[in-house]
Design an enzyme around this catalytic site. Structure first.
Site, PDB file in Angstrom:
ATOM      1  CB  CYS A 172      -0.900  -0.002   1.240  1.00 19.10           C
ATOM      2  SG  CYS A 172      -2.051   1.387   1.282  1.00 19.10           S
ATOM      3  CG  ASP A 224      -0.568   4.003   5.339  1.00 18.50           C
ATOM      4  OD1 ASP A 224       0.359   4.498   6.016  1.00 18.50           O
ATOM      5  OD2 ASP A 224      -1.758   4.006   5.713  1.00 18.50           O
ATOM      6  NE  ARG A 253      -0.528   4.956   8.743  1.00 16.24           N
ATOM      7  CZ  ARG A 253      -1.809   4.834   9.090  1.00 16.24           C
ATOM      8  NH1 ARG A 253      -2.181   5.073  10.343  1.00 16.24           N
ATOM      9  NH2 ARG A 253      -2.707   4.462   8.203  1.00 16.24           N
ATOM     10  CG  HIS A 265      -1.640  -1.164   5.946  1.00 12.82           C
ATOM     11  ND1 HIS A 265      -2.127  -0.131   6.713  1.00 12.82           N
ATOM     12  CD2 HIS A 265      -1.770  -0.753   4.664  1.00 12.82           C
ATOM     13  CE1 HIS A 265      -2.505   0.863   5.924  1.00 12.82           C
ATOM     14  NE2 HIS A 265      -2.305   0.521   4.675  1.00 12.82           N
ATOM     15  CB  CYS A 299      -5.728  -0.171   4.712  1.00  9.92           C
ATOM     16  SG  CYS A 299      -5.375   0.377   3.026  1.00  9.92           S
TER      17      CYS A 299
END
Ligand code: CO
Length: 220
Positions: free
Chosen positions: A42, A44, A46, A98, A101
């Protein structure tokens, strides 16, 4: 004044420290790229592939998009996959989702966010396919966690169904697919037991992985 000078300062420090720790570091990286792993994750911020797995630059080839989705008409993702498999000779492809999300949550909320609605549609398709599991869960948190896992499992199936992975297996190239989930809350990766090597039919492996998921979530 240079824009974002703090990032350039940090970059210079990193480059210097890398050479101090290992004088041949950049010379080696420049000479050859031979990663064994291809990470489809992803976007993302993080979930950085290298940091999470402790891999150095040069060790993992990466493609990221919102919700780690593999769509059969996405030339970007397919081109990266083709390069990874055919040119780099990657041994392992991991689809990594994750929990918590934003893409999964937006797909579940069904609110209109603009162009990205069309992309999230692929995750909504996964949710609809597995509505029987999701509808049996006790609360919204369990639903978003479970859909994150279901999405990984279905995206691994999508990778397995690409012509280029099928061709690689037919010519006996060593190539394994894996599905993992990452927990932002504790930094741990978990294997979703959907690994494929081209021997057993992908649908059979997915069915077994889904049985395991149902057991974990207490859904019959
Ligand atoms: Co995400």
């Amino acid at each position: 004044m240079k824009l974002l000078s703090e990032l350039f300062d940090a970059n210079r420090r990193w480059a210097e420290e890398s050479v101090e720790a290992d004088p041949g570091f950049f010379a080696r990286l420049k000479a050859i790229q031979t990663p064994q792993y291809f990470w489809i994750g992803c976007s993302d911020s993080r979930v950085p592939a290298n940091q999470i797995t402790g891999l150095a630059p040069g060790e993992v080839f990466v493609h990221r998009n919102v919700g780690n989705v593999v769509v059969h008409t996405d030339l970007n993702c397919l081109s990266v996959l083709q390069y990874a498999v055919d040119v780099l000779g990657i041994r392992h492809v991991m689809v990594v989702g994750h929990y918590d999300c934003g893409g999964i949550k937006a797909a579940l909320a069904g609110k209109s966010l603009g162009l990205i609605d069309n992309w999230l549609r692929h995750i909504q398709d996964v949710a609809e396919r597995h509505a029987g599991i999701l509808d049996a869960l006790p609360d919204a948190d369990a639903v978003q966690r479970c859909l994150s896992e279901l999405n990984v499992i279905e995206q691994v199936r999508n990778v397995a169904r690409t012509t280029l992975v099928g061709d690689a297996w037919r010519r006996d190239q060593k190539l394994a697919l894996h599905g993992w989930i990452y927990d932002l809350g504790d930094g741990n990766l978990r294997d979703l037991d959907v690994s494929m090597t081209g021997e057993a039919p992908p649908d059979e492996i997915v069915a077994t992985a889904l049985d395991g998921l149902r057991r974990r979530y207490g859904v019959d």
